[in-house]
Design an enzyme around this catalytic site. Sequence first.
Site, PDB file in Angstrom:
ATOM      1  N   MET A   1       0.667  -0.982   0.040  1.00 30.79           N
ATOM      2  CA  MET A   1       0.001   0.025  -0.024  1.00 30.79           C
ATOM      3  C   MET A   1       0.842   1.296  -0.053  1.00 30.79           C
ATOM      4  O   MET A   1       0.628   2.252   0.807  1.00 30.79           O
ATOM      5  CB  MET A   1      -0.889   0.248   1.080  1.00 30.79           C
ATOM      6  CG  MET A   1      -1.764  -1.258   1.124  1.00 30.79           C
ATOM      7  SD  MET A   1      -2.999  -1.160  -0.480  1.00 30.79           S
ATOM      8  CE  MET A   1      -3.918  -2.578  -0.140  1.00 30.79           C
TER       9      MET A   1
ATOM     10  N   HIS B   1      -4.715  -4.997  -8.480  1.00 30.87           N
ATOM     11  CA  HIS B   1      -5.796  -4.012  -8.059  1.00 30.87           C
ATOM     12  C   HIS B   1      -6.918  -4.327  -7.884  1.00 30.87           C
ATOM     13  O   HIS B   1      -7.534  -4.815  -9.109  1.00 30.87           O
ATOM     14  CB  HIS B   1      -5.457  -2.634  -8.383  1.00 30.87           C
ATOM     15  CG  HIS B   1      -6.174  -1.580  -8.056  1.00 30.87           C
ATOM     16  ND1 HIS B   1      -6.002  -0.763  -6.884  1.00 30.87           N
ATOM     17  CD2 HIS B   1      -7.348  -1.004  -8.531  1.00 30.87           C
ATOM     18  CE1 HIS B   1      -6.747  -0.027  -6.490  1.00 30.87           C
ATOM     19  NE2 HIS B   1      -7.607  -0.078  -7.404  1.00 30.87           N
TER      20      HIS B   1
HETATM   21  C1  GAR Z   1      -5.656  -7.211  -2.762  1.00 32.28           C
HETATM   22  O1  GAR Z   1      -6.991  -7.518  -2.875  1.00 32.28           O
HETATM   23  C2  GAR Z   1      -4.965  -6.577  -3.626  1.00 32.28           C
HETATM   24  O2  GAR Z   1      -5.743  -6.311  -4.854  1.00 32.28           O
HETATM   25  C3  GAR Z   1      -5.228  -4.954  -2.891  1.00 32.28           C
HETATM   26  O3  GAR Z   1      -4.959  -5.315  -1.707  1.00 32.28           O
HETATM   27  C4  GAR Z   1      -5.300  -6.851  -1.340  1.00 32.28           C
HETATM   28  C5  GAR Z   1      -4.233  -7.508  -0.715  1.00 32.28           C
HETATM   29  O4  GAR Z   1      -4.848  -8.810  -0.182  1.00 32.28           O
HETATM   30  N1  GAR Z   1      -4.331  -4.088  -3.231  1.00 32.28           N
HETATM   31  C6  GAR Z   1      -4.694  -2.775  -3.590  1.00 32.28           C
HETATM   32  O5  GAR Z   1      -5.712  -2.403  -3.051  1.00 32.28           O
HETATM   33  C7  GAR Z   1      -3.575  -1.838  -3.925  1.00 32.28           C
HETATM   34  N2  GAR Z   1      -3.968  -0.631  -4.120  1.00 32.28           N
HETATM   35  P1  GAR Z   1      -3.509  -9.900   0.446  1.00 32.28           P
HETATM   36  O6  GAR Z   1      -2.669  -9.131   1.536  1.00 32.28           O
HETATM   37  O7  GAR Z   1      -4.575 -10.947   0.891  1.00 32.28           O
HETATM   38  O8  GAR Z   1      -2.845 -10.496  -0.899  1.00 32.28           O
END
Ligand code: GAR
Length: 195
Positions: A90, A109
Amino acid sequence: MKKMAIFASGNGSNFQVLIDAIRKGDLQAEVSLLVCDRPGAYVIERAVQEGVSQFVFQPKSYQDKADYETEILGFLKGLEVDLIVLAGYMRLIGPTLLQAYEGKIINIHPSLLPAFPGKDAIGQALAAGVSQTGATVHYVDAGMDTGEIIAQQSVEVLPGESRETLQDKIQQVEHELYPTVVKMLLNGMKEATPL
Ligand code: GAR
């Protein structure tokens, strides 16, 4: 063997599916390093379990982004990483890493970009009342979720859909999409040339 570094800030379910794909033999690659900017994030525990080296840092202990990215770059160079995979990281990537790994940094994303970039893409989609959203894998550039799109998959938003169910559906799609795209990119890549 192709090598990747995964950058993550949170739960790490996408980190896990990439590791699982390697274990199953679906992905011929190695995860050389987890980079995590949040001490205490669950993804660190996953890396420990999987025997993946970690670089965990606290951005506020550094002067600026260039300062911590220079340190990260040192690790990546030493490991001869081919691809940087952002999986729930992030934080914007700065010029230090973008220049060194041009065209070799990807992100996932939870929306159909260019719709709903930035934070809380799922909340943004629900607030907008769209009937479709999804997941996007894209190259990373200096902007917020603005890089060239590599692949997308859509998810239907049902009337009255809750944030939790929508998030689950999007993550299921992400967990198929990300290993597939990583495999495709690594297959098309030469081994890393030392930087
Ligand atoms: C995921 O859904 C990804 O798409 C999102 O964070 C989540 C992480 O999940 N990313 C964003 O929003 C980037 N802007 P995880 O830690 O379980 O892989």
